[in-house]
Design a protein around this motif. Structure first.
Motif, short mmCIF file in Angstrom:
data_model
loop_
_atom_site.label_atom_id
_atom_site.label_comp_id
_atom_site.label_asym_id
_atom_site.label_seq_id
_atom_site.Cartn_x
_atom_site.Cartn_y
_atom_site.Cartn_z
N GLN A 179 0.84 -1.18 0.00
CA GLN A 179 0.00 0.00 0.00
C GLN A 179 0.88 1.25 0.00
OE1 GLN A 179 -2.28 0.72 3.58
NE2 GLN A 179 -0.95 -0.66 4.73
N PRO A 180 0.41 2.33 -0.62
CA PRO A 180 1.20 3.55 -0.62
C PRO A 180 1.31 4.11 0.80
CG PRO A 180 -0.76 3.77 -2.01
CD PRO A 180 -0.80 2.44 -1.36
N ARG A 181 2.31 4.94 1.01
CA ARG A 181 2.47 5.50 2.35
C ARG A 181 1.31 6.43 2.65
NH1 ARG A 181 4.83 10.62 2.38
NH2 ARG A 181 5.37 11.32 0.28
N LEU A 182 0.97 6.54 3.90
CA LEU A 182 -0.13 7.39 4.33
C LEU A 182 0.42 8.69 4.88
CD1 LEU A 182 -2.34 4.75 6.16
CD2 LEU A 182 -2.63 5.64 3.87
N VAL A 183 -0.26 9.77 4.56
CA VAL A 183 0.10 11.08 5.09
C VAL A 183 -1.11 11.68 5.77
CG1 VAL A 183 1.94 11.51 3.41
CG2 VAL A 183 -0.38 12.17 2.89
N ALA A 184 -0.87 12.71 6.54
CA ALA A 184 -1.96 13.31 7.30
C ALA A 184 -2.99 13.98 6.40
CB ALA A 184 -1.41 14.32 8.30
N LYS A 185 -2.51 14.63 5.34
CA LYS A 185 -3.43 15.33 4.44
C LYS A 185 -3.18 14.83 3.01
CE LYS A 185 -5.06 19.92 3.37
NZ LYS A 185 -4.85 21.34 3.56
N GLN A 186 -4.17 14.21 2.43
CA GLN A 186 -4.02 13.61 1.10
C GLN A 186 -4.94 14.31 0.11
OE1 GLN A 186 -1.82 11.27 0.64
NE2 GLN A 186 -2.22 10.90 -1.50
N ARG A 187 -4.44 14.60 -1.11
CA ARG A 187 -5.25 15.30 -2.10
C ARG A 187 -5.53 14.47 -3.35
NH1 ARG A 187 -3.07 21.38 -2.77
NH2 ARG A 187 -2.78 21.82 -0.58
N ASN A 188 -4.57 13.74 -3.85
CA ASN A 188 -4.67 13.16 -5.18
C ASN A 188 -4.98 11.68 -5.24
OD1 ASN A 188 -4.11 15.65 -6.35
ND2 ASN A 188 -1.92 15.36 -6.04
N ARG A 189 -5.13 11.02 -4.15
CA ARG A 189 -5.53 9.62 -4.17
C ARG A 189 -6.21 9.25 -2.86
NH1 ARG A 189 0.38 8.01 -3.64
NH2 ARG A 189 0.54 7.59 -1.44
N VAL A 190 -6.76 8.07 -2.82
CA VAL A 190 -7.48 7.60 -1.64
C VAL A 190 -6.51 7.43 -0.49
CG1 VAL A 190 -8.93 5.76 -0.77
CG2 VAL A 190 -9.08 6.40 -3.16
N ASN A 191 -6.89 7.89 0.66
CA ASN A 191 -6.07 7.79 1.86
C ASN A 191 -6.82 6.93 2.88
OD1 ASN A 191 -3.82 8.26 3.41
ND2 ASN A 191 -4.59 10.19 4.25
N VAL A 192 -6.82 5.64 2.63
CA VAL A 192 -7.59 4.71 3.44
C VAL A 192 -6.68 4.10 4.50
CG1 VAL A 192 -8.94 2.58 3.40
CG2 VAL A 192 -9.06 4.17 1.50
N GLY A 193 -7.09 4.22 5.72
CA GLY A 193 -6.32 3.58 6.79
C GLY A 193 -6.62 2.10 6.84
N SER A 194 -5.58 1.28 7.00
CA SER A 194 -5.79 -0.17 7.07
C SER A 194 -4.64 -0.81 7.80
CB SER A 194 -5.92 -0.75 5.67
OG SER A 194 -4.73 -0.55 4.96
N SER A 195 -4.87 -2.02 8.27
CA SER A 195 -3.84 -2.74 9.04
C SER A 195 -2.96 -3.61 8.16
CB SER A 195 -4.51 -3.59 10.12
OG SER A 195 -5.41 -4.49 9.51
N SER A 196 -3.39 -3.89 6.93
CA SER A 196 -2.59 -4.74 6.05
C SER A 196 -2.72 -4.27 4.61
CB SER A 196 -3.05 -6.20 6.16
OG SER A 196 -4.34 -6.32 5.59
N ASP A 197 -1.81 -4.74 3.76
CA ASP A 197 -1.87 -4.39 2.35
C ASP A 197 -3.15 -4.91 1.71
OD1 ASP A 197 0.62 -3.26 2.65
OD2 ASP A 197 1.69 -4.99 1.83
N GLN A 198 -3.54 -6.11 2.07
CA GLN A 198 -4.75 -6.71 1.52
C GLN A 198 -5.98 -5.88 1.89
OE1 GLN A 198 -5.44 -10.76 2.69
NE2 GLN A 198 -7.07 -11.04 1.19
N GLU A 199 -6.05 -5.45 3.13
CA GLU A 199 -7.18 -4.65 3.59
C GLU A 199 -7.21 -3.29 2.87
OE1 GLU A 199 -10.63 -3.84 5.57
OE2 GLU A 199 -9.55 -5.72 5.62
N TYR A 200 -6.05 -2.71 2.65
CA TYR A 200 -5.97 -1.43 1.94
C TYR A 200 -6.53 -1.55 0.53
CZ TYR A 200 -4.15 2.46 -0.71
OH TYR A 200 -4.05 3.55 -1.53
#
Length: 145
Positions: free
Chosen positions: A16-37
């Motif tokens: 999964q791509p890295r997560l940042v606090a403020k996301q503009r250009n793609r989905v910023n879904v929190g998840s516990s695993s790559d599969q869940e993301y």
């Protein structure tokens, strides 16, 4: 599982791509695993899109219009004039009067025959437009749909 095997085939990591606090250009879904993301960001939106398309394809109007298929000679023997009333109400402005009479003539023409047309285009080809204008018009509408 299949996505993982395809990623291995092309020698790539499925992360999964890295997560940042403020996301503009793609989905910023929190998840516990790559599969869940990927389930949340790709599969669920895709499933929602498929269900939306199915709802629009099988809308109330389309279900009503399918009653016109009963004009096809292969299926006409199992239907009565009243079975297509919902569809006739929609297309009444394109039809002349005496719809029931024309339907009865069209149905009687095919009841005893074994070799009946099984598509709308074939039925339209054998329908006499001058003698049965309503049937011809409804077959033309059905073929267009």
């Amino acid at each position: 599982k299949m996505a993982e095997s395809l990623a291995e085939t092309v020698e790539s990591d499925l992360k999964q791509p890295r997560l940042v606090a403020k996301q503009r250009n793609r989905v910023n879904v929190g998840s516990s695993s790559d599969q869940e993301y990927f389930k949340r960001s790709v599969f669920y939106p895709f499933l929602d899109h498929v269900l939306s398309e199915l709802r629009s394809r099988f809308s109330v109007h389309n279900r009503i219009v399918t009653h016109l298929w009963s004009l096809i000679p292969k299926f006409i023997v199992s239907y009565s004039f009243n079975d297509r009333q919902p569809a006739l109400a929609i297309y009444a402005k394109f039809l002349e009067s005496k719809q029931a009479v024309q339907f009865d003539i069209w149905k009687k023409r095919w009841v005893d025959k074994v070799d009946r047309p099984d598509t709308t285009i074939d039925a339209l080809a054998v329908c006499d437009n001058d003698f049965l204008p309503n049937i011809a018009r409804l077959l033309q509408i059905t073929a267009t749909l």
